[in-house]
Design a protein around this motif. Structure first.
Motif, PDB file in Angstrom:
ATOM      1  N   MET A  19       0.828  -1.204   0.000  1.00  0.00           N
ATOM      2  CA  MET A  19       0.000   0.000   0.000  1.00  0.00           C
ATOM      3  C   MET A  19       0.866   1.259   0.000  1.00  0.00           C
ATOM      4  O   MET A  19       1.906   1.298   0.635  1.00  0.00           O
ATOM      5  CB  MET A  19      -0.895   0.004   1.240  1.00  0.00           C
ATOM      6  CG  MET A  19      -2.176   0.747   1.042  1.00  0.00           C
ATOM      7  SD  MET A  19      -3.174   0.674   2.545  1.00  0.00           S
ATOM      8  CE  MET A  19      -2.142   1.569   3.696  1.00  0.00           C
ATOM      9  N   ASP A  20       0.406   2.258  -0.674  1.00  0.00           N
ATOM     10  CA  ASP A  20       1.143   3.512  -0.707  1.00  0.00           C
ATOM     11  C   ASP A  20       1.125   4.160   0.675  1.00  0.00           C
ATOM     12  O   ASP A  20       0.235   3.948   1.470  1.00  0.00           O
ATOM     13  CB  ASP A  20       0.490   4.514  -1.669  1.00  0.00           C
ATOM     14  CG  ASP A  20       0.453   3.991  -3.077  1.00  0.00           C
ATOM     15  OD1 ASP A  20       0.991   2.891  -3.313  1.00  0.00           O
ATOM     16  OD2 ASP A  20      -0.139   4.676  -3.928  1.00  0.00           O
ATOM     17  N   ILE A  60       0.238   6.946   3.020  1.00  0.00           N
ATOM     18  CA  ILE A  60      -0.942   7.791   2.848  1.00  0.00           C
ATOM     19  C   ILE A  60      -0.671   9.291   3.013  1.00  0.00           C
ATOM     20  O   ILE A  60      -1.343  10.121   2.418  1.00  0.00           O
ATOM     21  CB  ILE A  60      -2.064   7.312   3.800  1.00  0.00           C
ATOM     22  CG1 ILE A  60      -3.395   7.382   3.050  1.00  0.00           C
ATOM     23  CG2 ILE A  60      -2.123   8.105   5.083  1.00  0.00           C
ATOM     24  CD1 ILE A  60      -4.469   6.596   3.723  1.00  0.00           C
ATOM     25  N   ASP A  80       1.943  11.056   2.102  1.00  0.00           N
ATOM     26  CA  ASP A  80       3.029  11.603   1.291  1.00  0.00           C
ATOM     27  C   ASP A  80       2.678  13.026   0.855  1.00  0.00           C
ATOM     28  O   ASP A  80       1.522  13.366   0.648  1.00  0.00           O
ATOM     29  CB  ASP A  80       3.313  10.705   0.078  1.00  0.00           C
ATOM     30  CG  ASP A  80       2.098  10.490  -0.787  1.00  0.00           C
ATOM     31  OD1 ASP A  80       2.267  10.155  -1.940  1.00  0.00           O
ATOM     32  OD2 ASP A  80       0.955  10.682  -0.269  1.00  0.00           O
ATOM     33  N   TYR A 129       0.488  13.730  -2.140  1.00  0.00           N
ATOM     34  CA  TYR A 129      -0.941  13.520  -1.995  1.00  0.00           C
ATOM     35  C   TYR A 129      -1.613  14.699  -1.309  1.00  0.00           C
ATOM     36  O   TYR A 129      -2.755  15.041  -1.591  1.00  0.00           O
ATOM     37  CB  TYR A 129      -1.202  12.237  -1.215  1.00  0.00           C
ATOM     38  CG  TYR A 129      -2.655  11.882  -1.190  1.00  0.00           C
ATOM     39  CD1 TYR A 129      -3.323  11.558  -2.374  1.00  0.00           C
ATOM     40  CD2 TYR A 129      -3.379  11.901  -0.008  1.00  0.00           C
ATOM     41  CE1 TYR A 129      -4.658  11.246  -2.375  1.00  0.00           C
ATOM     42  CE2 TYR A 129      -4.717  11.587  -0.001  1.00  0.00           C
ATOM     43  CZ  TYR A 129      -5.351  11.260  -1.188  1.00  0.00           C
ATOM     44  OH  TYR A 129      -6.677  10.950  -1.181  1.00  0.00           O
ATOM     45  N   LYS A 142      -8.456   8.593   5.764  1.00  0.00           N
ATOM     46  CA  LYS A 142      -8.904   9.436   4.662  1.00  0.00           C
ATOM     47  C   LYS A 142      -9.912  10.493   5.116  1.00  0.00           C
ATOM     48  O   LYS A 142      -9.975  11.591   4.569  1.00  0.00           O
ATOM     49  CB  LYS A 142      -9.496   8.566   3.544  1.00  0.00           C
ATOM     50  CG  LYS A 142      -8.417   7.714   2.860  1.00  0.00           C
ATOM     51  CD  LYS A 142      -8.936   6.965   1.665  1.00  0.00           C
ATOM     52  CE  LYS A 142      -8.989   7.862   0.460  1.00  0.00           C
ATOM     53  NZ  LYS A 142      -9.235   7.069  -0.771  1.00  0.00           N
TER      54      LYS A 142
END
Lengths: 325, 325
Positions: free
Chosen positions: A1-2, A4, A6, A9, A257
């Motif tokens: 998974m990336d 989150i 970063d 983003y 998120k």
């Protein structure tokens, strides 16, 4: 998974990206008609209202957007959403005295119709001996409620329904609504429950004809839809009270998120939904913390939207008091 | 563009591919219930029919299939189809004395409902002074016809409706139908008007959670759905009269692909639709040549399906005479 958080983003969507999305979109039909309806609606429910000080208007978005994969659209990517939450919330906002602009995906759930079967006309009606049609006993109350409450909201002029299908139509109409609600200041609310596509195929790079299936797999590259929430908050309707939604299947990603949407898009509240439990409870995230809102389990027919809208209306009132209208 | 007659393309779908599609598909719910309905329907309309020699059953497929992109399905690829053609054809086949198994996509157009607005309950009904509901004058005839003809077909037992959503459900139910219609020999017909996905994501390689949108584009690789037409013709119901459909936006590709379906899948007829003119005319391709079928333009309410079904029923009769039943 990336990772989150970063920095890439968290960077804001550049205006050029947003402009290029709108410029390359197929032109929206009925712009004049939609603007006329909006103007009339705002005039009746706010500008000429006797109680302007207490008049409130909410734009509720509902259902999923589609992303066409071909210009003469045969195939498209769709986001799942029954539109149940948007329809239920519309009923509770109307009950709380709000006027509602219901921006909904064609074919999804409509206010007051949630308890009806999929195909009410064919499933709720029978033929009488005199070969007239009549509603069957089992559905009589639900059908009557649907027709009467829906008509009464539309006729009283408290409910304006605007349909969309594609991501292009959705964002174009949302912009028209936001610009027309700008004058309402903090009395305006956006309740963005629609399931908006994250990826799309830019119109000008889209194939005109149907994609051919020959031997072998199909490779597709989809671009990210620019996030319009920042521009809605900053430019379109900067004083409006804004609530966005997150739907995820993984609770950890969901809460991360939701927090991010507060910070990055400057939402006032974020409603976090976990796919499998979303009809039982939602987590409302705001600057002041997280609140889990549950459906009243012991009450027949109770929806999670009932306590949710009560909470939101309270917070909107506080907001209006804080910033002035 | 790829060369259309390359040997790879003309090669038949290997059984291993078909088996692996079914083995990896999520299990179909209600298999027992669907089989029970099919058995009852075939028994009533064929096996125990007094005029078994003249009894005919057609399976009409209608609407588009979806391809889930995630196992807990939030996003999916959809094929555009209103289901109008399948619904209209069902009416004309019933009129011609056929019994109809209507395998339709949930939410698409239903037989006898074509002239109704999108949301008949909310758009055709009003509240009377006595706060009862009644159908408004403008829609009275259409609503009455929809309810009465639909009920009459369902109650008489000539119409069996089976819904699907995904490509997995569609092909699984089609197989059940075909196996149950096998015993009808040449009296069985398949009228495959559904818009079936060409590409899919194999269930076992599918991501369980929602695909995350981070910065950057999304790359997707979709596998080809194995073509089931050959196996339908060869194994599932080898005596049945089979009609498939082609929808394209380019007329040249359309006719090439229609010809190919005759040869490759051994269809008895292929109905070729050009996206923009498909409500006005279709081209029926068979071994004996191409026939363009037009809507009766001077007749109010005339559909292209009316002369199309007349032509198909004639050809089916000839076929039964030729091969025996």
């Amino acid at each position: 998974m990336d990772e989150i958080n970063d920095s890439e983003y968290l960077q804001e969507t550049p205006y050029t990206e947003i402009n290029s999305f709108f410029e390359s979109a197929p032109p929206l039909k009925d712009v004049v008609e939609i603007n006329r309806k909006l103007e009339e609606f705002i005039e009746r429910n706010y500008s000429s209202s006797e109680n302007k000080r207490t008049s409130r208007v909410v734009c509720i978005t509902s259902g999923g957007t589609t992303v066409p994969l071909e210009q003469r659209c045969v195939r498209y990517i769709d986001n799942f959403s029954s539109g149940h939450r948007g329809a239920a919330s519309t009923e509770y906002f109307l009950k709380a005295g709000y006027s509602v602009i219901f921006l909904y995906r064609r074919g999804t759930c409509q206010p007051y119709c949630r308890s009806l079967p999929d195909d009410p006309l064919l499933e709720c009606f029978d033929i009488t001996n005199e070969s007239n049609i009549e509603v069957d006993v089992a559905h009589a109350e639900a059908v009557k409620r649907a027709v009467s409450e829906h008509h009464s909201a539309v006729i009283k002029g408290n409910l304006l329904k605007l349909p969309f299908t594609t991501i292009f139509e959705y964002l174009q109409i949302l912009q028209l609504i936001a610009l027309s609600m700008r004058s309402l200041g903090s009395s305006a609310m956006f309740y963005l429950a629609a399931a908006v596509s994250d990826f799309y195929v830019p119109w000008e790079t889209m194939t005109v004809h149907k994609i051919q299936s020959r031997s072998g797999p199909l490779d597709m590259r989809l671009a990210q839809v620019p996030k319009m929430l920042s521009v809605l908050r900053k430019d379109w309707a900067p004083m409006a009270f804004c609530i966005s939604f997150k739907l995820e299947t993984d609770i950890k990603i969901l809460l991360e998120k939701a927090d991010m949407a507060l910070t990055k898009y400057k939402m006032h509240m974020v409603v976090a939904n976990e796919l499998l439990t979303r009809k039982e409870e939602v987590i409302v995230v705001s600057k002041s913390g997280k609140i889990t809102v549950h459906r009243e389990k012991n009450q027949a027919g109770a929806d999670v939207e009932s306590p949710l809208i009560t909470l939101i209306v309270d917070r909107h009132s506080e907001y209006i008091k804080d910033v002035g209208s």
